[in-house]
Design a protein around this motif. Structure first.
Motif, PDB file in Angstrom:
ATOM      1  N   LEU A  22      57.018  36.170  54.729  1.00 56.87           N
ATOM      2  CA  LEU A  22      55.926  36.530  53.921  1.00 56.87           C
ATOM      3  C   LEU A  22      55.026  37.344  54.575  1.00 56.87           C
ATOM      4  O   LEU A  22      54.417  38.270  54.309  1.00 56.87           O
ATOM      5  CB  LEU A  22      54.943  35.248  53.444  1.00 56.87           C
ATOM      6  CG  LEU A  22      56.021  34.328  52.722  1.00 56.87           C
ATOM      7  CD1 LEU A  22      55.077  33.150  52.226  1.00 56.87           C
ATOM      8  CD2 LEU A  22      56.674  34.958  51.508  1.00 56.87           C
ATOM      9  N   PHE A 192      52.019  24.031  36.345  1.00 57.31           N
ATOM     10  CA  PHE A 192      53.378  24.078  37.060  1.00 57.31           C
ATOM     11  C   PHE A 192      54.314  25.107  36.166  1.00 57.31           C
ATOM     12  O   PHE A 192      55.005  25.943  36.706  1.00 57.31           O
ATOM     13  CB  PHE A 192      53.711  22.628  36.910  1.00 57.31           C
ATOM     14  CG  PHE A 192      53.391  21.908  38.343  1.00 57.31           C
ATOM     15  CD1 PHE A 192      53.797  22.468  39.371  1.00 57.31           C
ATOM     16  CD2 PHE A 192      52.733  21.010  38.308  1.00 57.31           C
ATOM     17  CE1 PHE A 192      53.211  21.570  40.688  1.00 57.31           C
ATOM     18  CE2 PHE A 192      52.099  20.093  39.064  1.00 57.31           C
ATOM     19  CZ  PHE A 192      52.536  20.297  40.428  1.00 57.31           C
ATOM     20  N   VAL A 195      53.297  28.966  36.478  1.00 57.22           N
ATOM     21  CA  VAL A 195      53.686  29.534  37.720  1.00 57.22           C
ATOM     22  C   VAL A 195      55.168  29.730  37.703  1.00 57.22           C
ATOM     23  O   VAL A 195      55.760  30.800  38.077  1.00 57.22           O
ATOM     24  CB  VAL A 195      53.414  28.784  39.028  1.00 57.22           C
ATOM     25  CG1 VAL A 195      53.724  29.313  40.311  1.00 57.22           C
ATOM     26  CG2 VAL A 195      51.766  28.755  39.150  1.00 57.22           C
ATOM     27  N   LEU A 196      56.008  28.505  37.413  1.00 57.41           N
ATOM     28  CA  LEU A 196      57.554  28.742  37.531  1.00 57.41           C
ATOM     29  C   LEU A 196      57.940  29.787  36.424  1.00 57.41           C
ATOM     30  O   LEU A 196      58.915  30.311  36.697  1.00 57.41           O
ATOM     31  CB  LEU A 196      58.073  27.410  37.337  1.00 57.41           C
ATOM     32  CG  LEU A 196      57.843  26.497  38.536  1.00 57.41           C
ATOM     33  CD1 LEU A 196      58.597  25.173  38.188  1.00 57.41           C
ATOM     34  CD2 LEU A 196      58.584  27.221  39.795  1.00 57.41           C
ATOM     35  N   ASN A 199      57.802  33.169  37.884  1.00 56.85           N
ATOM     36  CA  ASN A 199      58.588  33.571  38.906  1.00 56.85           C
ATOM     37  C   ASN A 199      60.190  33.456  38.357  1.00 56.85           C
ATOM     38  O   ASN A 199      61.271  34.006  39.032  1.00 56.85           O
ATOM     39  CB  ASN A 199      58.644  32.802  39.858  1.00 56.85           C
ATOM     40  CG  ASN A 199      57.404  33.023  40.910  1.00 56.85           C
ATOM     41  OD1 ASN A 199      57.496  34.052  41.825  1.00 56.85           O
ATOM     42  ND2 ASN A 199      56.309  32.269  40.633  1.00 56.85           N
ATOM     43  N   GLU A 200      60.583  33.315  37.074  1.00 59.62           N
ATOM     44  CA  GLU A 200      61.772  32.956  36.926  1.00 59.62           C
ATOM     45  C   GLU A 200      62.518  34.034  36.368  1.00 59.62           C
ATOM     46  O   GLU A 200      61.934  34.901  35.632  1.00 59.62           O
ATOM     47  CB  GLU A 200      61.815  31.859  35.637  1.00 59.62           C
ATOM     48  CG  GLU A 200      63.040  30.992  35.290  1.00 59.62           C
ATOM     49  CD  GLU A 200      64.200  31.744  34.830  1.00 59.62           C
ATOM     50  OE1 GLU A 200      65.362  31.692  35.352  1.00 59.62           O
ATOM     51  OE2 GLU A 200      64.192  32.753  34.151  1.00 59.62           O
ATOM     52  N   SER A 235      55.034  41.083  45.348  1.00 59.80           N
ATOM     53  CA  SER A 235      55.651  39.608  45.839  1.00 59.80           C
ATOM     54  C   SER A 235      54.507  39.117  46.563  1.00 59.80           C
ATOM     55  O   SER A 235      54.260  37.808  46.414  1.00 59.80           O
ATOM     56  CB  SER A 235      56.610  39.886  47.019  1.00 59.80           C
ATOM     57  OG  SER A 235      57.558  40.724  46.272  1.00 59.80           O
ATOM     58  N   PHE A 238      52.262  37.335  43.986  1.00 59.21           N
ATOM     59  CA  PHE A 238      52.718  36.161  43.430  1.00 59.21           C
ATOM     60  C   PHE A 238      52.693  35.068  44.195  1.00 59.21           C
ATOM     61  O   PHE A 238      52.408  33.884  43.727  1.00 59.21           O
ATOM     62  CB  PHE A 238      54.562  36.410  43.242  1.00 59.21           C
ATOM     63  CG  PHE A 238      54.926  36.853  41.730  1.00 59.21           C
ATOM     64  CD1 PHE A 238      54.339  38.302  41.380  1.00 59.21           C
ATOM     65  CD2 PHE A 238      55.617  36.250  40.903  1.00 59.21           C
ATOM     66  CE1 PHE A 238      54.602  38.689  40.105  1.00 59.21           C
ATOM     67  CE2 PHE A 238      55.781  36.632  39.757  1.00 59.21           C
ATOM     68  CZ  PHE A 238      55.486  37.875  39.291  1.00 59.21           C
ATOM     69  N   VAL A 239      52.800  35.385  45.644  1.00 61.82           N
ATOM     70  CA  VAL A 239      52.461  33.996  46.216  1.00 61.82           C
ATOM     71  C   VAL A 239      51.097  33.668  46.295  1.00 61.82           C
ATOM     72  O   VAL A 239      50.745  32.560  46.353  1.00 61.82           O
ATOM     73  CB  VAL A 239      52.973  34.577  47.813  1.00 61.82           C
ATOM     74  CG1 VAL A 239      52.578  33.473  48.987  1.00 61.82           C
ATOM     75  CG2 VAL A 239      54.110  34.998  48.235  1.00 61.82           C
ATOM     76  N   ALA A 242      50.375  31.782  42.972  1.00 63.83           N
ATOM     77  CA  ALA A 242      50.914  30.279  43.329  1.00 63.83           C
ATOM     78  C   ALA A 242      49.996  29.804  44.106  1.00 63.83           C
ATOM     79  O   ALA A 242      49.827  28.449  43.779  1.00 63.83           O
ATOM     80  CB  ALA A 242      52.318  30.454  43.710  1.00 63.83           C
ATOM     81  N   ALA A 243      49.788  30.037  45.137  1.00 63.75           N
ATOM     82  CA  ALA A 243      49.016  29.472  46.250  1.00 63.75           C
ATOM     83  C   ALA A 243      47.447  28.914  45.733  1.00 63.75           C
ATOM     84  O   ALA A 243      46.961  27.723  45.670  1.00 63.75           O
ATOM     85  CB  ALA A 243      48.730  30.037  47.609  1.00 63.75           C
ATOM     86  N   PHE A 246      47.898  26.177  42.803  1.00 65.47           N
ATOM     87  CA  PHE A 246      48.426  24.887  43.510  1.00 65.47           C
ATOM     88  C   PHE A 246      47.336  24.312  44.190  1.00 65.47           C
ATOM     89  O   PHE A 246      46.989  23.127  44.401  1.00 65.47           O
ATOM     90  CB  PHE A 246      49.541  24.914  44.339  1.00 65.47           C
ATOM     91  CG  PHE A 246      50.917  25.013  43.480  1.00 65.47           C
ATOM     92  CD1 PHE A 246      51.075  24.341  42.352  1.00 65.47           C
ATOM     93  CD2 PHE A 246      51.728  26.010  43.644  1.00 65.47           C
ATOM     94  CE1 PHE A 246      52.472  24.671  41.664  1.00 65.47           C
ATOM     95  CE2 PHE A 246      52.994  26.326  42.998  1.00 65.47           C
ATOM     96  CZ  PHE A 246      53.255  25.510  41.936  1.00 65.47           C
ATOM     97  N   GLY A 247      46.505  25.351  44.809  1.00 61.54           N
ATOM     98  CA  GLY A 247      45.233  25.028  45.618  1.00 61.54           C
ATOM     99  C   GLY A 247      44.238  24.134  44.737  1.00 61.54           C
ATOM    100  O   GLY A 247      43.618  23.356  45.051  1.00 61.54           O
ATOM    101  N   ALA A 250      45.291  20.971  43.777  1.00 65.07           N
ATOM    102  CA  ALA A 250      44.901  19.995  44.866  1.00 65.07           C
ATOM    103  C   ALA A 250      43.522  19.602  44.912  1.00 65.07           C
ATOM    104  O   ALA A 250      43.178  18.589  45.166  1.00 65.07           O
ATOM    105  CB  ALA A 250      45.415  20.654  46.171  1.00 65.07           C
TER     106      ALA A 250
END
Lengths: 266, 284
Positions: A22, A192, A195-196, A199-200, A235, A238-239, A242-243, A246-247, A250
């Motif tokens: 990354l 979830f 995000v998936l 990226n699929e 890319s 995308f990261v 996602a972060a 999910f952040g 959380a």
């Protein structure tokens, strides 16, 4: 303390391994010139700009976001009534549908992809843009199914009993008790799946690969004509997305609990 | 309140939409795929309904045997590396402070959700001659000139370990989080060295979890379809790559479907085994 030292070294090495690719693409994405070199020569954010200004990349971005939103919504629409029924009623045979919902996620993705390719070809809908929404909706139904089952399990049944004794029907119980309690699990299940789906690659490719370029398909197609900094910029975006998502999960939910039950679903 | 059995037809109504969707869009496609695997292939990418074992007969070729054993061997290597590193890692993770755990989980989920396209692209850049890690070694004076470290087997293996590692940790995490901490304490109180306590107490207590995780990661690695193409040469192609190739580029749906059916059987028996083994751990 040898224990702490061991932990630090192990965490450090794993972090380096996970971050290395990354870091390199992040470096490549801010190159001033068009070729991929690392360490970067000069600094420029224009490749990030080109994701939004270049018509082809923007088209793919829009397609991906629309598909992911609709597919995640569909996945939730399938998972919610199913997990509600499984929680509300005692019907062991209905577990079959839970298994069906989990199967596409456990099997290698190429199986689901090929199944859909055969299916859309047979019914004559191959290549229609909406087919990928249905395909992703089914493929990712596992995620809201797992988070929602977990959410329902955490609801105190005596609340429902109290409401029921006082004359509330299922609809009222659902609206006034279940929905408010289940909302965080509903949102994380959606997130979830979103995000998936974003990226699929393989399921989308086999469903609509020749008519609609989602971002992963666009990146893969571009790889054949050589690497560009724009791909690296996409890319990294995308990261980051996602972060961020999910952040947020959380931050507003209990991630360890959510993941602790993830595999205990089996 | 205990869940009541459904009595009236209306009680089944929530089930209607999910049942129809999953049947029409999962069971039916799956059924069609199985049917197609018995169809006869025509020239030009078409196939006609029939019942022939032509596609399955191709399994007996040495080429297919080679691909199959390579796929299984590669998946086994990936699973082995992931479990060996992931087991102590997850053990430490489950014992770390809560914010450390949460940060790692967010990071691991982010990497896990990354498209194989992106992982493949990132690793092929990292291992490339122009932008890769060898430039760093040259800069440090450890090498004369940058070299390309891809495509080769090592690159495929590295990429797949990268993809499967977060999955391994997330599969191990629940068991590790629930592991009774007094087990380790008892061993330490009795004077055992931490490493010895780990190897003689924690590892045996979670033996079945380890086996089940190994199988789950193995299955996960079998599903990798782009990394062998992006980071390897054609001899590094796996069954998943071959299925995609036959279906899309060779237009041989019956053969692709037959391989897919075979892959399903392998996967389901392995998952069944993992579930059976995973149930047995008493220490968690």
């Amino acid at each position: 303390m040898t224990g702490t030292l061991f932990r630090r070294v192990l965490f450090g090495l794993v972090a380096l391994f996970m971050a290395a690719p990354l870091i390199v693409i992040a470096g490549v994405s801010v190159n001033a010139q068009r070729t991929l070199v690392f360490p970067p020569v000069g600094f420029s954010m224009r490749w990030y700009g080109s994701v939004f200004t270049d018509a082809a990349w923007r088209g793919s971005l829009t397609a991906s976001v629309v598909v992911a939103t609709l597919a995640a919504a569909l996945a939730v629409c399938i998972a919610f009534p199913l997990s509600w029924f499984l929680w509300r009623r005692h019907a062991p045979w209905a577990r079959v549908f839970q298994m069906l919902g989990t199967a596409p996620f456990v099997l290698p993705p190429v199986i689901t992809a090929l199944g859909f390719l055969a299916f859309w070809t047979t019914v004559g809908a191959y290549g229609q843009p909406w087919t990928v929404v249905v395909a992703h909706g089914i493929f990712f139904v596992t995620l809201p199914l797992v988070t929602l089952s977990l959410g329902f399990a955490s609801i105190d049944r005596s609340l429902v009993e109290a409401a029921s004794t006082m004359g509330a029907d299922d609809r009222t119980i659902l609206r006034t008790i279940v929905l408010p309690l289940i909302r965080p699990y509903l949102i994380s299940g959606f997130a979830f799946a979103f995000v998936l789906s974003l990226n699929e690659y393989i399921v989308a490719y086999m469903a609509v690969g020749f008519t609609l370029e989602t971002l992963p398909i666009k990146i893969f197609n571009s790889l054949r004509y050589g690497y560009t900094p724009t791909m690296a910029a996409v890319s990294i975006l995308f990261v980051a997305v996602a972060a961020l998502i999910f952040g947020l999960i959380a931050r507003f939910g209990d991630l360890p609990k959510l993941l602790g039950a993830w595999s205990s679903k089996d | 309140m205990r869940p009541e059995p459904p009595r009236r037809i209306a009680d089944y109504s929530p089930l209607a939409f999910p049942a129809v969707m999953l049947t029409v869009f999962f069971v039916v496609p799956f059924g069609i795929m199985v049917m197609v695997s018995f169809f006869r292939r025509q020239q030009g990418g078409f196939y006609t309904p029939d019942f022939v074992l032509e596609s399955y007969a191709r399994f007996l070729s040495t080429f297919f045997g080679g691909v199959l054993s390579f796929s299984l061997g590669l998946a086994a290597c990936v699973a082995l590396i992931c479990v060996i590193v992931g087991f102590p890692f997850t053990y430490e993770l489950a014992r770390a402070k809560r914010w450390v755990q949460v940060s790692w989980l967010v990071a691991l989920l982010s990497v896990l959700s990354l498209s194989e396209v992106i992982i493949g692209f990132a690793w092929s850049t990292l291992l490339s001659r122009t932008a890769g890690i060898s430039n760093l070694l040259v800069w440090l004076g450890m090498m004369d000139k940058p070299v390309a470290l891809t495509p080769n087997f090592g690159a495929v293996l590295t990429g797949m370990v990268y993809q499967a590692f977060p999955y391994t940790v997330l599969v191990l995490y629940p068991a590790m989080a629930r592991l009774d901490p007094t087990l380790m304490e008892a061993a330490r109180t009795l004077g055992s060295h931490p490493l010895k306590a780990f190897l003689t107490v924690v590892v045996p207590a979670l033996r079945n979890t380890i086996v089940a995780t190994f199988i789950m990661v193995f299955v996960f690695a079998l599903g990798s379809y782009l990394l062998p193409q992006l980071l390897g040469r054609p001899q590094h192609w796996t069954l998943s790559v071959l299925i995609t190739d036959q279906a899309v580029y060779q237009s041989n749906m019956p053969f692709a479907a037959a391989m897919a059916v075979f892959l399903v059987l392998v996967t389901l028996s392995l998952v069944g085994l993992a579930l059976l083994v995973g149930r047995k751990d008493a220490a968690t």
